[in-house]
Motif scaffolding. Sequence first.
Motif, short mmCIF file in Angstrom:
data_model
loop_
_atom_site.label_atom_id
_atom_site.label_comp_id
_atom_site.label_asym_id
_atom_site.label_seq_id
_atom_site.Cartn_x
_atom_site.Cartn_y
_atom_site.Cartn_z
N PRO A 268 0.82 -1.23 0.00
CA PRO A 268 0.00 0.00 0.00
C PRO A 268 0.84 1.27 0.00
N ARG A 269 2.05 1.21 0.57
CA ARG A 269 2.91 2.41 0.60
C ARG A 269 3.39 2.77 -0.81
N PHE A 270 3.67 1.75 -1.63
CA PHE A 270 4.09 2.05 -3.00
C PHE A 270 2.94 2.64 -3.81
N ILE A 271 1.73 2.18 -3.56
CA ILE A 271 0.57 2.77 -4.23
C ILE A 271 0.46 4.24 -3.86
N ALA A 272 0.58 4.52 -2.56
CA ALA A 272 0.49 5.91 -2.10
C ALA A 272 1.64 6.74 -2.64
N GLN A 273 2.80 6.14 -2.81
CA GLN A 273 3.97 6.88 -3.32
C GLN A 273 3.71 7.41 -4.72
N TRP A 274 3.20 6.58 -5.62
CA TRP A 274 2.98 7.02 -7.00
C TRP A 274 1.74 7.90 -7.11
N GLN A 386 6.77 -4.19 -6.87
CA GLN A 386 5.57 -3.55 -6.37
C GLN A 386 5.44 -2.13 -6.91
N SER A 387 6.56 -1.41 -6.95
CA SER A 387 6.54 -0.06 -7.48
C SER A 387 6.15 -0.06 -8.95
N GLY A 388 6.73 -0.99 -9.72
CA GLY A 388 6.43 -1.06 -11.14
C GLY A 388 4.99 -1.46 -11.42
N VAL A 389 4.47 -2.42 -10.65
CA VAL A 389 3.09 -2.85 -10.85
C VAL A 389 2.12 -1.75 -10.45
N ALA A 390 2.47 -0.99 -9.39
CA ALA A 390 1.63 0.15 -9.00
C ALA A 390 1.56 1.16 -10.13
N SER A 391 2.69 1.44 -10.78
CA SER A 391 2.69 2.35 -11.93
C SER A 391 1.92 1.76 -13.10
N ALA A 392 2.10 0.46 -13.34
CA ALA A 392 1.38 -0.18 -14.44
C ALA A 392 -0.12 -0.09 -14.24
N GLU A 393 -0.56 -0.26 -13.00
CA GLU A 393 -2.00 -0.17 -12.74
C GLU A 393 -2.53 1.23 -13.02
N ARG A 394 -1.74 2.25 -12.69
CA ARG A 394 -2.16 3.63 -12.98
C ARG A 394 -2.25 3.87 -14.49
N VAL A 395 -1.33 3.27 -15.24
CA VAL A 395 -1.39 3.39 -16.71
C VAL A 395 -2.62 2.66 -17.24
N TYR A 396 -2.89 1.46 -16.68
CA TYR A 396 -4.05 0.69 -17.15
C TYR A 396 -5.36 1.38 -16.78
N GLU A 397 -5.38 2.11 -15.67
CA GLU A 397 -6.58 2.88 -15.33
C GLU A 397 -6.86 3.92 -16.41
N LEU A 398 -5.79 4.53 -16.92
CA LEU A 398 -5.97 5.48 -18.01
C LEU A 398 -6.44 4.77 -19.28
#
Length: 679
Positions: A268-274, A386-398
């Motif tokens: 969850p911290r990596f999600i909050a970071q990005w 975890q950091s990369g997947v958090a970023s990937a999820e943000r891209v996929y949301e777009l």
Amino acid sequence: MSEQGATAADTKPTRPPRRGFGPAGGPGGMGMPGEKAMDFKGSLLRFARSMRPERGKVVALTLSGLASVTLSVIGPRILGHATNIIFEGVVGMMLGARLPAGATTAQAVDALRQSGEGRLADMLAGMTNVVPGQGIDFDRLGQVLLGVLAIYVGAFLFGWLQTYIMTIAVQNTMRRLRDEVEAKLHRVPLSHIDQQQKGEILSRVTNDIDNVAQTTTQTLAQLITSVLTVFGVLAMMFSISWVLALVALVTVPLSVIVTTRIARRSQPRFIAQWASTGRLNAHVEEMFTGHSLVKVYGQQEASAQRFATENEALYRASREAQAISGTIMPSMGFLANLNYVVVAVVGGLRVASGTLSLGDVQAFIQYSRQFTQPLTQVASMMNLLQSGVASAERVYELLDAPEQTADPAAPIVLDRVRGRVAFEDVSFSYAPVPEDGEPLIAHLNLVAEPGQTVAIVGPTGAGKTTLVNLLMRFYEVDGGRITLDGVDTRELTRDALRSSVGMVLQDTWLFKGTIEENLRYGTRREVGEEEFLAATRATHVDPFVRTLPDGYATVLDDEGSSLSAGERQLLTIARAFLADPEILVLDEATSSVDTRTEVLVQHAMNALRSGRTSFVIAHRLSTIRDADVIVVMEHGRIVETGDHETLLAAGGAYARLYQSQFASPDVDGQEAAAAARRV
């Protein structure tokens, strides 16, 4: 032309809410990922699917990794033979001093047992190449070492090939992902873009994709190599001693438990970071775009305070994510050292008992290090993953954002656009209308005949620009239809519709490039030099461009900051001239030019409007006096139509607007003041 009144609630906004650049503006948009649980597995599998076109390269890099790992795994076992050669040579020299010349290994073992040195006899019995009196066989040792060197050079070359192939595969995937995002941004409706902060979108397109690329580059090959190494080393360990292998495996469950628990806390911290990164980028972009107004209104301190708040949030999220995830490496290092101690002790006892040779134990210790190292590497990669997947999820949301309605499968093609535009019983609202509410525009009817100039006037918020947005299909009507030459615009492709329309807006838009490139941006055909210069002279662009050192080759930045607001406006007007559209939309097109230039531009625009259907939105009523039809709007409905003289004589809403701009206060002060309040 006809109109049918339409009522709208006074409280309805006339345009979608836009975020300002003031410090009080909160983040919005798709929602911050930190507020919900991340679908780690789903996003990871989706990214794996996005790499399917590179499966051939993935197979190749896997085979290269397999070859590299195989050679690396064989190395310690062969190096163990070198250790045995040295050790056996030393033991042979020691025995030569205690036994007669020509004694065999079996005689040496019997002699040691008779002298009470049973443990040394057991160890010697486990050796196969000890010759009493003979020292180290350097020829054999040299051959072994050369073999080991060749093996490690081969492992290096295959490892390099694996990295090279992986880099190509990852960058190809990132290129496709950026292409998908670019295409997606062209498919999302304008209403969706209006609800986002620019910096937040830019962060997803740039920072998050870059982070996915970096993460994949650092983890993909290493992950494949680590998995192959674990299985390869495990096989070699069991081939040497199943007892020591089982001892080494004891640490695996502990490693999995430690890694899983730490990862669960850090995710969850990596999600909050990005998410914090996106908010900070959005704030910086807004402050940079509006830096002049921030200074004018003295909001530097408030802006800096907001930046400090967002920066602190990013600092805390990053610190917590890295601090928690950073405990993986020390934890795994501790378990690896614990495993090393146990293997060394048990292995030493087995060498002493003659069950294993010293070279085998030395090789096994190397294998135990090789076994725990990939486990440690996989664990340490969890924070990157975890950091990369958090970023990937943000891209996929777009990429998963709602898209505008698709163009018709069999669109109607207009051979020649005459320019008759009709709004037929059109209803529209930017936001869903409550059951007891009314839309912004309801049952509106408006017709513009080919070649007519239709001026749309009214107070701010009356819905003037909304009509243009609906005509351009930036937004879709909720009811009724808009036709072009009798054809519903929804039966045309958006490109076909918009290619027939030229727009000049109050907000000028220029891109980084030369002045000539900016002017030719909207042309649909090849424009010769003579026609180009004629258009720039007609719009009074040519005189001020000639004063620039590089003339039309002058390079502008993306805001055209080297030009005045009026000069930028003239460039956009000239761009519309060169586009040669059938329909013109002029939304406060002369608001940024001086009075003298406005008169000159008006003459040029009159020539441009000749034979074209034109919609002119203006607050300066002097600019639309010559319009064929003037439409007066209030609260999303048409209240008056007619030409300038007719409406002025009627003494209605148009007359009040006109008087508020031109009547002398001492002649009609009360009426002008009342009209001004309405505006």
